[in-house]
Structure formats: C-alpha cells, structure tokens
Write an enzyme that holds these catalytic residues in place. Structure first.
Site, PDB file in Angstrom:
ATOM      1  N   LYS A  88       0.806  -1.220   0.000  1.00 21.14           N
ATOM      2  CA  LYS A  88       0.000   0.000   0.000  1.00 21.14           C
ATOM      3  C   LYS A  88       0.842   1.275   0.000  1.00 21.14           C
ATOM      4  CE  LYS A  88      -4.549  -1.308   1.476  1.00 21.14           C
ATOM      5  NZ  LYS A  88      -4.480  -2.765   1.734  1.00 21.14           N
ATOM      6  N   GLU A 110      -9.536   7.651   2.833  1.00 20.49           N
ATOM      7  CA  GLU A 110     -10.450   6.742   3.522  1.00 20.49           C
ATOM      8  C   GLU A 110      -9.638   5.524   3.935  1.00 20.49           C
ATOM      9  OE1 GLU A 110      -9.878   6.573   0.332  1.00 20.49           O
ATOM     10  OE2 GLU A 110      -9.491   4.415   0.203  1.00 20.49           O
ATOM     11  N   SER A 369       1.427  -9.747  -0.951  1.00 23.80           N
ATOM     12  CA  SER A 369       1.087  -8.317  -0.866  1.00 23.80           C
ATOM     13  C   SER A 369       1.460  -7.693   0.475  1.00 23.80           C
ATOM     14  CB  SER A 369      -0.407  -8.128  -1.135  1.00 23.80           C
ATOM     15  OG  SER A 369      -1.186  -8.907  -0.251  1.00 23.80           O
TER      16      SER A 369
HETATM   17  C1  LIG Z   1      -5.286  -3.769   1.421  1.00 24.42           C
HETATM   18  C2  LIG Z   1      -4.592  -5.026   1.170  1.00 24.42           C
HETATM   19  C3  LIG Z   1      -4.954  -5.892   0.107  1.00 24.42           C
HETATM   20  C4  LIG Z   1      -6.115  -5.619  -0.797  1.00 24.42           C
HETATM   21  O1  LIG Z   1      -6.012  -4.479  -1.567  1.00 24.42           O
HETATM   22  P1  LIG Z   1      -5.746  -4.524  -3.143  1.00 24.42           P
HETATM   23  O2  LIG Z   1      -6.078  -3.148  -3.586  1.00 24.42           O
HETATM   24  O3  LIG Z   1      -6.671  -5.557  -3.718  1.00 24.42           O
HETATM   25  O4  LIG Z   1      -4.331  -4.877  -3.334  1.00 24.42           O
HETATM   26  C5  LIG Z   1      -4.213  -7.030  -0.101  1.00 24.42           C
HETATM   27  N1  LIG Z   1      -3.173  -7.357   0.699  1.00 24.42           N
HETATM   28  C6  LIG Z   1      -2.796  -6.574   1.728  1.00 24.42           C
HETATM   29  C7  LIG Z   1      -1.630  -6.993   2.556  1.00 24.42           C
HETATM   30  C8  LIG Z   1      -3.491  -5.382   2.000  1.00 24.42           C
HETATM   31  O5  LIG Z   1      -3.096  -4.620   3.037  1.00 24.42           O
END
Ligand SMILES: *Cc1c(COP(=O)(O)O)cnc(C)c1O
Length: 386
Positions: A88, A110, A369
C-alpha cells in the site's frame, strides 16, 4: 495492450459515473498527473524515495520447500518487505508525492481496516503534508493498533458513525469532504477503484511491482517468464501492479485470487459503485450485496475497473478461495518457508497451490502483498499456535 484488451482500457478510462461535483477536481488531477509524469526531476526524486524510504526493490524469493512439495517452481514477490509491511505504501507515497508536486499541503484518505490510512499517514509525515483519515467507527475500535499508528504519524483520524460504520461509509464521508474542500485538498485513494484518473494513477504507482518482478524472473529463469502469476484481489491494486508487468505476454496466465465471500470477478455483474462501472456483487434488486472474508482487505463487493475489463477481455482468470484454504496456505507458507504473509496474500498462495495440483511442473509467481503481523489476533482466535 490497447488492441488485446479493449474492455480493460475503456473501463480504466471511464469518468461517466463520477459525481458531477467532482469533475473539476478529477480533471485537475488528470492534468497534474500528466505534468508530474513528464517531470524528470519528480521522477528521479520519487525513484529515490522508493529506494531509500520504501525499501525497494523488494526481492523475489524462490520457495524451494514448497516447490518440492507442490511439484512445481514457486517464486514469491516480497511486498511484505515494503516499509509498513505491505504494497500500500507504493501508492500512498506516490499520491502524496503527486499532491505535493501539485501544490497541496493537505491530503484526505479513507481507510477500512486501517492499512491504507497508516500508509498515507507515513507518506504524509515523510513529505511534510497534513493527513486526515476517515475510518468507520467500528473499524477504529476493532483495529486499535492502526488507529494508534496513524496518530503517531501525526494524522488526524476521523471516526465515521453513519450506517454500518465501516469502509463503505468511510468512503462516502471522505468523498463528501472532498467535494467540500477539493480546492485546497488532495484525495489519496487506497485502491485501484473509482473514476478516471484514479485507476490509471494507482496502477502507475503499483506497476513497480510488476516491473521489478518481470526483470528479476527473466534473470532467474534464463530469459523465460513464469507460466502463471497469482495475486489476491480486494480492490485490486497489488494484483494490477504485478499483472501490469505481464499483461502483454500472452503466454503468462494471470490469476486473481478473491475471497469466496467477496468474489466480484468470479460472480459479479456490471453495475455502478464509488464512481465507477465495474463487476459488482449485487442482489436481484441491484443493491450491493453483503460480503464476507476473514481478511478485511478482500472484503469489498467490487473490483477495480481495469481488472474487471481484463476479465471481460478473457485475459484474466479468477479463483474464489475460502477462509479455510487461505488459513491453511498461510500456515504452510510460514512452516515451510519462514514467511508469515497477510491473510489477504494467503489467498494467492492457496490459488497457486490449487493451480499446481492441476498443472504439475509449472512455474508460478505469487505476489505476497503484505506481512501477517497485523493478523495475529485473528490467527489466535482461530486457535492456531495453541
Ligand atoms: C489492502 C490489502 C490488500 C487488498 O487491496 P488490493 O487493492 O486488492 O491490493 C491485499 N493485501 C494486503 C496486505 C493489503 O493490506
């Protein structure tokens, strides 16, 4: 990509469903973004921020133990190692840097579980901006460490008490605030959703994931690509980031892994939400359906329009992964590879595992992610580690 994916391109560029009052702000943002991208000084400064603040490039780790067990080759793109523990920050840092370039001293955002709020607060602190973050009161209360983090980074946290007091209401409150203040305030949007130019802008800032991964995989595989790339999909920003590196390589399968209880790519129909037309989970009366996921980041009834378009174009596949399969994948990755991933990311790990059961011997790349430290309470509640 223009010729192979006409829906994706058209849907990413749509502004037809934006609130009319925001048109001037969106047009200003579009112009500002074009000027920002053309500015070599900004580009160099941002590259330096990614390197020295965000900790990029992130490594690609070959998951050798899982590879042996799952009978294939498994590589992990390590966005869990970005400062703050998730992808993020790539986007929040980019949007805050753009806001400063455009002359703003204040950003609003947000946040749902708080991950984007924390990323925005960190980026704003680094870049000398004031941040105000809207979060549903219910989420403020159940995600107390993130509320504390945001405040420690100097952000003002505004609890939203309307309706269910969660993400949807936080988005609406932040949008209302932006309508009232857009002359002096930039809006730092947390995923690859909303009207143009947001989806393209967020994809630009996240595409660093795909660029790095592609380059590194070419080295590791002696000039070849993986057979398939996996990413979890909430709004779709980390997925769009890694898929951007491969969308034009037709031989590489792209698989978006959704929560089974929020699988808008798999089960959605076209509709309108948050200023975009996209695949949504809707009732027969075209109300937004209730969703469920063990991972807050995937608990969203829609998906970014670029990914919805790629699905309609036949370029993107999707897999719906339930809570139990994602928990099992999280545990397996931790035990076998020493990587504790976020519950969101675990959906992509599970998706890759199922893929290898059907395609033994394949080489897969999984985007991790984020890291799982934020999910330890949930893992304890589920009785893990006892
Ligand atoms: C917020 C988040 C997501 C989901 O958001 P995307 O916009 O779909 O990437 C996925 N993995 C993590 C670790 C997050 O913090």
């Amino acid at each position: 990509m223009t010729t192979q994916a006409p829906y994706a391109q058209r849907m990413e560029l749509s502004q037809a469903f934006a609130p009319p009052l925001l048109k001037p702000a969106l047009e200003r943002l579009e112009k500002g973004f074009a000027a920002y991208r053309a500015d070599a000084g900004q580009t160099a400064e941002f590259a330096d921020l990614l390197r020295t603040f965000a900790g990029r490039p992130t490594p690609v780790t070959e998951a050798t133990n899982l590879s042996r067990k799952w009978k294939g080759r498994v590589f992990l793109k390590r966005e869990d190692l970005v400062h703050g523990g998730a992808h993020k920050l790539n986007n929040a840092l980019g949007q805050c840097h753009l806001a400063r370039f455009m002359g703003f001293s204040e950003v609003i955002a947000e946040t749902g579980a708080g991950q984007h709020g924390v990323a925005t607060a960190m980026a704003a602190a680094k870049l000398g901006l004031k941040a105000r973050v809207f979060q549903g009161k219910k989420d403020v209360d159940r995600q107390r460490p993130n509320a504390l983090r945001m405040r420690l980074f100097g952000a003002e946290l505004i609890p939203v008490t309307d309706g269910q007091a969660t993400l949807k209401e936080a988005v609406n409150a932040a949008m209302r605030e932006w309508v009232a203040t857009f002359r002096t305030t930039a809006y730092c949007l947390g995923s690859i959703v909303g009207p143009h130019p947001y989806p393209g802008l967020v994809r630009h800032f996240q595409s660093v994931i795909g660029q790095e991964a592609r380059e590194e995989m070419l080295k590791r595989l002696g000039g070849k690509h993986p057979d398939a790339v996996f990413a979890c999909v909430g709004g779709g920003s980390n997925a769009a980031g890694v898929f951007s590196g491969y969308v034009e390589d037709a031989s590489v399968r792209l698989v978006g892994c959704e929560a089974a209880g929020a699988a808008s790519l798999t089960h959605g129909t076209l509709g309108i939400l948050h200023g975009m037309e996209t695949l949504l989970l809707q009732t027969e009366e075209r109300q937004i359906a209730d969703t469920h996921s063990i991972s807050a980041g995937l608990d969203y009834p829609g998906v970014g329009p670029w990914l919805a378009g790629l699905k309609l174009d036949g370029r993107l596949e999707s897999a719906a992964i339930d809570d139990d399969a994602s928990l099992a994948a999280l545990v397996e990755l931790a035990r076998d590879e020493g990587v504790l991933c976020a519950l969101e990311s675990a959906h992509a790990v599970a998706g890759a595992k199922f893929f290898l059961q059907k395609n033994p011997g394949a080489t897969v790349l999984v985007n991790i992610s984020g890291r799982g430290d934020k999910d330890l309470d949930i893992l304890l509640q589920k009785g893990l580690g006892t």
